[in-house]
Design a protein around this motif. Sequence first.
Motif, PDB file in Angstrom:
ATOM      1  N   ASN A   1      40.271  46.166  45.662  1.00  0.00           N
ATOM      2  CA  ASN A   1      39.356  47.435  45.757  1.00  0.00           C
ATOM      3  C   ASN A   1      39.500  48.150  46.364  1.00  0.00           C
ATOM      4  O   ASN A   1      39.158  49.766  45.348  1.00  0.00           O
ATOM      5  N   ARG A   2      39.930  48.883  47.287  1.00  0.00           N
ATOM      6  CA  ARG A   2      40.516  50.162  48.020  1.00  0.00           C
ATOM      7  C   ARG A   2      41.256  50.855  47.318  1.00  0.00           C
ATOM      8  O   ARG A   2      41.361  52.091  46.774  1.00  0.00           O
TER       9      ARG A   2
ATOM     10  N   THR B   1      40.472  40.776  49.042  1.00  0.00           N
ATOM     11  CA  THR B   1      39.983  41.578  47.694  1.00  0.00           C
ATOM     12  C   THR B   1      39.698  42.793  47.887  1.00  0.00           C
ATOM     13  O   THR B   1      39.546  43.947  47.368  1.00  0.00           O
ATOM     14  N   SER B   2      39.191  42.957  49.958  1.00  0.00           N
ATOM     15  CA  SER B   2      39.134  44.362  50.433  1.00  0.00           C
ATOM     16  C   SER B   2      40.320  45.350  49.866  1.00  0.00           C
ATOM     17  O   SER B   2      40.144  46.511  49.007  1.00  0.00           O
TER      18      SER B   2
ATOM     19  N   VAL C   1      32.529  39.696  46.120  1.00  0.00           N
ATOM     20  CA  VAL C   1      32.840  39.334  46.971  1.00  0.00           C
ATOM     21  C   VAL C   1      31.468  38.155  46.812  1.00  0.00           C
ATOM     22  O   VAL C   1      32.285  36.509  47.031  1.00  0.00           O
TER      23      VAL C   1
ATOM     24  N   ARG D   1      40.279  39.690  52.632  1.00  0.00           N
ATOM     25  CA  ARG D   1      41.267  40.722  52.855  1.00  0.00           C
ATOM     26  C   ARG D   1      41.639  41.592  51.707  1.00  0.00           C
ATOM     27  O   ARG D   1      41.813  42.202  51.541  1.00  0.00           O
TER      28      ARG D   1
ATOM     29  N   ASN E   1      48.486  44.153  49.073  1.00  0.00           N
ATOM     30  CA  ASN E   1      47.289  44.468  50.823  1.00  0.00           C
ATOM     31  C   ASN E   1      48.382  45.454  51.091  1.00  0.00           C
ATOM     32  O   ASN E   1      48.461  45.753  52.079  1.00  0.00           O
TER      33      ASN E   1
END
Length: 563
Positions: free
Chosen positions: A476-477, A472-473, A459, A470, A305
Amino acid sequence: KEERIVVLETENAALHLKLAEYQGLAGRSTNEVLQLYAAHGRQQKLQRSSVVTQVHRAIKKRLKQDLKSLRSFALELSKEFRRQSKTCLYQVLAAVQGIQLQNEAMQMFQIKAFDLEQSLQEVTERYEKEKQKRRALHNSLVELRGNIRVHCRIRPLLPFDDAAGHLSSQDRQRNFSEKVAYAADDETVLVKCSRPGHASINKTFQFERVYNDSESQDAVFADVAPLLTSLLDGYNVCIMAYGQTGSGKTYTMLGPQLEGNFTFSVEDESELGIIPRATQEVFRLISEKPPGSYWVEVSVVEVYNNEIFDLLAKDSYGKVFSIKRDVVTTREGKSDVPLLTHETVENASEFLHLVNKGLQLRVRHPTLVHAHSSRSHLVVTLTITTVVFGDSFGTSWEDEQTSQRLNKEVSCTFPQKMRDNKSSSSSGASSPVQLEATEKMKQVKTRLQLVDLAGSECVGMSGVTGAALRETSFINRSLSALADVLGAIAEQRSHVPYRNSKLTHLLQDSVGGDAKLLVMLCISPGPKYLTESMQSLGFGTRARQVQRGQVKKRNFPGQSKAK
């Protein structure tokens, strides 16, 4: 009485006469009966002989007819046999002539095939030599340009590669048996792109090495091992695995994982991944050097994260736990993680033990794509400190003997100091022997970074929600930020956005050109993951085009002269 006796005797005599008469009659009757029986027997015999004669005549007549018909059938059969034997003889002669012609043709073909095999063997040998020369020249060109080496590994089809669950069993079996990504050869990936109502299009991607789904872990590491020699020559090395979730990155980097604690097994050495094999190879290379001239430290961090966590930190009771760290840029423009735990290891077993401890703290979460999906980027760093004398690694034989003698004097100083202080910074007074030795010696630190990136995922396909969404976000970012960094370097922009992500900030030294970088692309061959596979192949193609300039050798002193 006497008269009675006389009477009785007279009667007895008369009775004897009658008895004799009757016996004579009985004898004559018996003879007559015997004669009658004999006459009857002769009559029956005569009758029987006449019947036998008639039967015999009938049988004889029938046998004559049968023999006559059999004789005619035998004559016809003999004629047919002679005719068929002549036909078969002609056929056999023709077959023998044909076989002789075929043998002659076969001999000619064998001679031609032998000549072709020899020619093919010569051409193959020449091709292999030219291929090795071309690969060596290509590697030299990669060294000069500072390009990123990109290898691609295609994993086998697995049971969870079938399409969505609503498909029938026949459709699911057909999807399972189909492949859209192939290894055309050891340097080319062929992808079949098709859409409903459109013609199929084949796309090819070129990389330094392509592994098909049947190649083993040994074959993969055989192409990675030459990079490890550069570590002891003063170069930094970075090997990272990139690909979607479930494409085999963790298997390639670590090997098969044990159920429950997500650590990797070291029992089957043939299944070990790049990280344990690389460590064994590094310690094997170090064992060939003078004792005491090298020592190795290991750190294990994860980027979860967009935060960096130290997986080897210890509490006051010595128990390993995960603690958040930060990454900063030093005055020299290098990335550094203050207070990061560095453990000194003396062999590969100690290293594997520490890495397994860190892996137990790594964040994982099951998704519809992968039951043990890694939700963080894992970065394992081996820091090799080399004690050298003079200004470079190239020393004469006398200098090497001197260095070995001095290494014996101070061999216990530096490793013991690093073992006593597990953090990256240390302080304390040096012994007189150490002060005298450090006047002539330098420390060169080289790093081997082994990176298991978290998998990119769609997703909609992974079905994650809540906290997993969250995660996964952020994954990917961070991968997108890595692609942006490579794009900026390829276009030679004045500003490279390393700080857009903690991952790129942490890997700044490796990606930015201060290390020999190998990207191991991992893709799935099934049609279900065609989009993600194309994205990974596109990332690898862009990475190959990056020119970072020639990689520099690490020859700066790791510690200044003691005052």
